[in-house]
Structure formats: C-alpha cells, structure tokens
Scaffold this motif. Structure first.
Motif, PDB file in Angstrom:
ATOM      1  N   UNK A 130       0.832  -1.211   0.000  1.00 28.79           N
ATOM      2  CA  UNK A 130       0.000   0.000   0.000  1.00 28.79           C
ATOM      3  C   UNK A 130       0.865   1.257   0.000  1.00 28.79           C
ATOM      4  N   UNK A 131       1.952   1.238   0.785  1.00 33.84           N
ATOM      5  CA  UNK A 131       2.858   2.396   0.764  1.00 33.84           C
ATOM      6  C   UNK A 131       3.437   2.586  -0.630  1.00 33.84           C
ATOM      7  N   UNK A 132       3.882   1.480  -1.242  1.00 36.42           N
ATOM      8  CA  UNK A 132       4.496   1.569  -2.570  1.00 36.42           C
ATOM      9  C   UNK A 132       3.500   2.098  -3.602  1.00 36.42           C
ATOM     10  N   UNK A 133       2.278   1.566  -3.532  1.00 35.39           N
ATOM     11  CA  UNK A 133       1.252   1.961  -4.495  1.00 35.39           C
ATOM     12  C   UNK A 133       0.848   3.431  -4.296  1.00 35.39           C
ATOM     13  N   UNK A 134       0.589   3.791  -3.049  1.00 31.78           N
ATOM     14  CA  UNK A 134       0.174   5.162  -2.749  1.00 31.78           C
ATOM     15  C   UNK A 134       1.252   6.155  -3.137  1.00 31.78           C
ATOM     16  N   UNK A 135       2.504   5.830  -2.795  1.00 31.96           N
ATOM     17  CA  UNK A 135       3.605   6.743  -3.109  1.00 31.96           C
ATOM     18  C   UNK A 135       3.837   6.799  -4.614  1.00 31.96           C
ATOM     19  N   UNK A 136       3.705   5.660  -5.288  1.00 29.57           N
ATOM     20  CA  UNK A 136       3.885   5.631  -6.742  1.00 29.57           C
ATOM     21  C   UNK A 136       2.867   6.516  -7.444  1.00 29.57           C
TER      22      UNK A 136
END
Lengths: 303, 247
Positions: free
Chosen positions: A208-214
């Motif tokens: 979720x962090x990776x997706x949100x930040x991406x």
C-alpha cells in the motif's frame, strides 16, 4: 469560458484524483490521515526532475521533445525510476517512523502528528536541496489544440488526462481481480481476521505504501508537467486531496478519482464565477459539506 | 506414544504482562479428536484459543502443532502450518462476496489447487454454493458461521479451532452448525471447540476440558462430563472447590 474551465478542471481533477487514491488506500489500511502524502507528490516530481536532467546530461538526444509533447524520452524513463524511488522513500518513512509508532501501539492522533512532522521535514529537505525557485521539466512552449466547443488543451494536458484514466482502471482491476487486491481489501476491513486467514498484513502494508507513493509520484510529475515544480506543490494540494478522498468515500478508488474530478471542476468553475481568490476555499467547503451530509462519501460504505 | 495434534506447555498469555488471563495451562489434543473447552465467563477460554492462534501475547510457555514449536509464529504463519481459527465474531469479510472470502483464504494454496478446493467446499456447504456473488455481510447468522468454517477449512487444516460458533444463533441453526462440525471431525480434522452451549458441545465432543480462572481444573470424556455434577456446579458458580486435574 466555462467550457475551458471544465477542461482545466478535468486536468487539475485528474492530478487530485490520483493523489487522493493514495490517501484513500493508506487511510483505509493504516487507519490514519497521512498529512505527509502531499510531500510524496513533491518528492516524486523533484526526483523525476533530477533523474531527467541527469539522463539529459548523459545523452542530450533524450531531452529532444517526443512527438507533440514538450518533453523528451528522459522524462518517461526518469518517471519510472522516480515511482520506484518515491515508493522507497515511503517505505523508509514507515520503517523509521510510522511502523515504529504502530508497533508501540501509537494512537491515531500520534500517527497524524507524526505525519505532520514528516511532512515538514520532507518539505524543508526539498527546499534545502532544490531551493524554492520554481523548476520545469521543459522550457518548450506548447500551443493548446482546439478540441471543439471553445475547449483547448495542450498535448501534455491531454496526456495527463489519458494517463490518469489508465492508472485508475489499472488500480481498480488490481483491487477487484487480483489476489493481492483482494488481500488489500481484506486487510482494509479487518487486519486481525486477515492475519488468521493467512495474509501477511505487513507485506500488504508495504504494498500500500508503494502503491500510494507511486501514484503520488505520478500526480506530482503531472502537476510539474502542466504547471510547475515547487517544494510546496504537494502541500498546496493537500486540502483538495483530502476533500476528494473523503468525498469519494474512504477506501474507494473509483470514488477518489470521481471526487478528484469533482473537486478540480468545482475549483476551476469557482475561479470563473466568483474569483480566483476563492479557489482554495472550494475544497474546504466540499470537505465540510460531505462530512455533514454524507460522511461515508459518494461510493464509500456506511459505517 | 503418538505426538498430539496440538499441545500447550505451561502457557501464560494475556493482553497485559502483569495481568495474565491464561495462567499456566497444559493442554493437549490428540489427532482426530474433537475437544470442547468449557468454563464460566472469564475463565480464559477465548484467550486460550486466541493465544494459540497468535492473536494474544504469550508471556511464557510453549505451543506445539504436531512436533513443531509455533509459540512465537505470527498468526498468518500458523495458518500456513495447518492451524485454522474461527473467531466468535467478525469472522468473515462482510464487504467481500462469499466467493471472494474463499478466494482470499485460498491464496496460500498452490494456484492449481485453489479452484478444486473451493469446489470441494461448495459441495460441503451447498447453501454457500447457491450465492457465491452475494456480499458476505448480507448472509444470515447461520450462513455467516458456515462461511467462516468453510473459509477456515479451505487450507485443509490439521487443527481447526472455533470460538463459540453457536453464539447468537437460533437453536435450530446452532444444531446445524454442531452437526456440520461433527461431520468435519469425522473426516479426520482435529477440532478444538470453545462453547457456552455445554450440552450440545459435549454431545458431539470426544473429550471436555474445563477452565476456571485461567487454569485447567477438570477434564474427562465428553459422555462422562455431560452427566457430571461438577460441570453443572462450575457453571452455576457453586462454592465447592473443584477437584484436581485428571479427577
């Protein structure tokens, strides 16, 4: 004039929507409003700028405009790397700050305050590294193309709209059709139960962090492309981002995008109708109105 | 002597270190056994099974699944090792469909076996097979329990633990749940059942274990316990001290 305001609103709304998707995903799974999310937009934009300039330095041909667009191949290449690096930055923030607070049983207010601190730190660091002077991916001038009905848009603007649409569909399919997406929805509803059905909740949090930040990075690059790059760009978008996430319904990706477009359109039309000085107030009015009348948002589930 | 399906050794667990709820329980369940854990409110029944499932902090002691030590394994790893748990409440994902609930649980299986295993579960629970696209939140109480059990069985666990599966159900639906559990046990799945519905639980169990104040106080064959005045006394809160373990 209104037709052009609608086009401007859609373009701004696409950026707001992408940013709001990141907020809605992190909120629904990590259960706190991450006020540092705006900084991920800014960092994404600046990382892409630094990498694009670096690639241009290595090969000047990469800076030559591609087709009708204002930028060369250096920007899309840099954008791919920037998405990965912004995701890494978010994971780092989680490992150093948010994850530690979660492990110590940090309450929502502690997490929110920590996100304010993280936002301030990240913003100041950007100012220190890049100065507060506006920057641009390209200095090339673009002529807005007539689209009919008094609407005009530059190729860059049309690209941002198309890219936002593709990304929203991709994220929606990921959440509804893939095993990872189902696990994300399960963790969003009940983390404890997710653990006892065999889902590694910490892995989902990292995704979720990776997706949100991406997505924040892409939104930041879009904003940098069609407006300009400034250390405060993400901070200035924070209120519209939260308004869109709440209007769309926390946890709803299509809701966040739809609400992003509504917020963008409302701001653009307000500028035409009541004046530019009221632009910032529009998101606040929408936020308050939704919280008072339909707190679950347009496509969210009732509590 | 064969290795038990699951055992605990001097298990101490609870939400706060200074206030353990489970206070040194030795407990074991044989392969293929159906054991019911009984006890008055506050005896530590739910905390015991939650600790075994990895949801409550273990302060000391050990848990073994077969011959593997799973004391410090996180909840999601215990599922991979063959331990399935059905909590008393919030035991299904209400915003996911019936089929998605099963798919989420099937994620830990090899890709090629997922569909087959879900089909097997649908055959076992035809009520669920009739409504795969329905949001789980729209199911009735009994259907929800069946989905929770089906979800737990997806991974073909060696040990299935259920925390008060009949709570809040009508007597008829509760009877269906107990019948289903008995038939699941007859397929070889070891079951640990926490229940307040003493009569119905003892009727399907092989053995009963009674907890009082976080300690194991009494145990015996289910048929014996069903007619044992001590069981009634413990539930009625009688003052007479219960006999020592194994009595």
């Amino acid at each position: 004039m209104i037709a052009q305001a609608i086009m401007d609103g859609l373009i701004a709304g696409a950026m707001i929507g992408l940013g709001a998707i990141g907020i809605t995903l992190t909120y629904s799974i990590l259960r706190f409003a991450n006020f540092a999310h705006g900084e991920l937009l800014s960092w994404g934009a600046y990382i892409a700028l630094a990498l694009s300039d670096g690639l241009g330095y290595l090969s000047a041909s990469l800076m030559l405009p591609v087709g009708p667009f204002s930028f060369g191949w250096s920007l899309p290449l840099a954008a791919i790397l920037a998405v990965a690096l912004t995701g890494t930055l978010a994971l780092l923030a989680d490992a150093l700050l948010f994850g530690r607070l979660r492990a110590k049983g940090g309450t929502i207010i502690i997490m929110v305050m920590a996100s304010f601190g993280a936002a301030l730190t990240l913003r100041s660091l950007l100012e220190f590294l890049f100065s507060t002077k506006p920057a641009y991916y390209s200095k090339a001038l673009q002529i807005a193309l007539p689209l009919g009905g008094e609407m005009r848009a530059t190729p860059d603007q049309l690209l941002t709209l198309g890219l936002a649409a593709v990304l929203v569909i991709a994220i929606h399919l990921l959440l509804t059709r893939s095993a990872t997406g189902r696990s994300m929805r399960a963790v969003s509803e009940n983390q404890q139960l997710a653990g006892i059905v065999g889902i590694d909740v910490r892995r989902i949090i990292r995704i979720v962090w990776l997706l949100g930040a991406g997505l924040a990075c892409v939104a930041g690059i879009m904003a940098g492309l069609v407006v300009q790059i400034r250390p405060h760009m993400g901070h200035d978008l924070l209120l519209p981002l939260f308004a869109a996430a709440i209007l769309g319904g926390i946890g709803s990706v299509p809701g966040a995008m739809l609400a992003g477009l509504i917020v963008g359109l409302s701001e653009a039309i307000a500028v035409q109708v009541i004046g530019a000085e009221w632009r910032a107030a529009v998101a606040f009015v929408i936020l308050v109105a939704v919280l008072l009348t339909r707190p679950q948002g347009l496509l969210g589930r009732a509590a | 002597m064969s290795v038990p399906a699951l055992s605990t050794d001097a298990l101490v667990a609870g939400y706060e270190r200074d206030l353990p709820i489970v206070r040194g329980i030795d407990f074991s369940v044989g392969i293929g056994e159906l054991v019911v854990v009984l006890g008055p409110n506050g005896a530590g029944k739910s905390t015991l099974v939650k600790a075994i499932a990895g949801l409550v902090t273990i302060h000391s002691g050990a848990i073994r699944l077969g011959d593997r030590d799973i004391t410090s394994a996180p909840a999601h790893e215990k599922v991979h090792q063959g331990l399935a748990f059905v909590p008393q409440t919030e035991n299904i994902f209400t915003t996911l469909t019936v089929h998605e609930n099963l798919l989420v649980a099937a994620n830990i299986l090899a890709k090629e076996t997922r569909s087959r295993r879900i089909s097997e579960l649908y055959a076992l629970f035809p009520d669920l097979a009739a409504r795969p696209s329905l949001k789980a939140g729209q199911l009735s109480g009994g259907q929800r329990q069946m989905l929770a059990v089906a979800r737990a069985l997806i991974v073909a666990p060696s040990v299935l633990i259920l925390d008060e599966p009949s709570a809040g159900l009508s007597p008829k639906v509760a009877a269906d749940v107990f019948r289903t559990l008995k038939s699941i046990n007859e397929t070889g799945v070891t079951i640990i059942l926490v229940e307040q519905n003493v009569k119905a639980a003892l009727a399907i169990a092989h053995r009963g274990v009674i907890l009082v104040d976080g300690k194991r106080r009494h145990e015996g064959p289910a048929a014996t316990l069903a007619g044992d005045p001590i069981v009634a006394e413990l539930y009625l809160g009688a003052h007479r001290a219960p006999p020592a373990v194994g009595a």
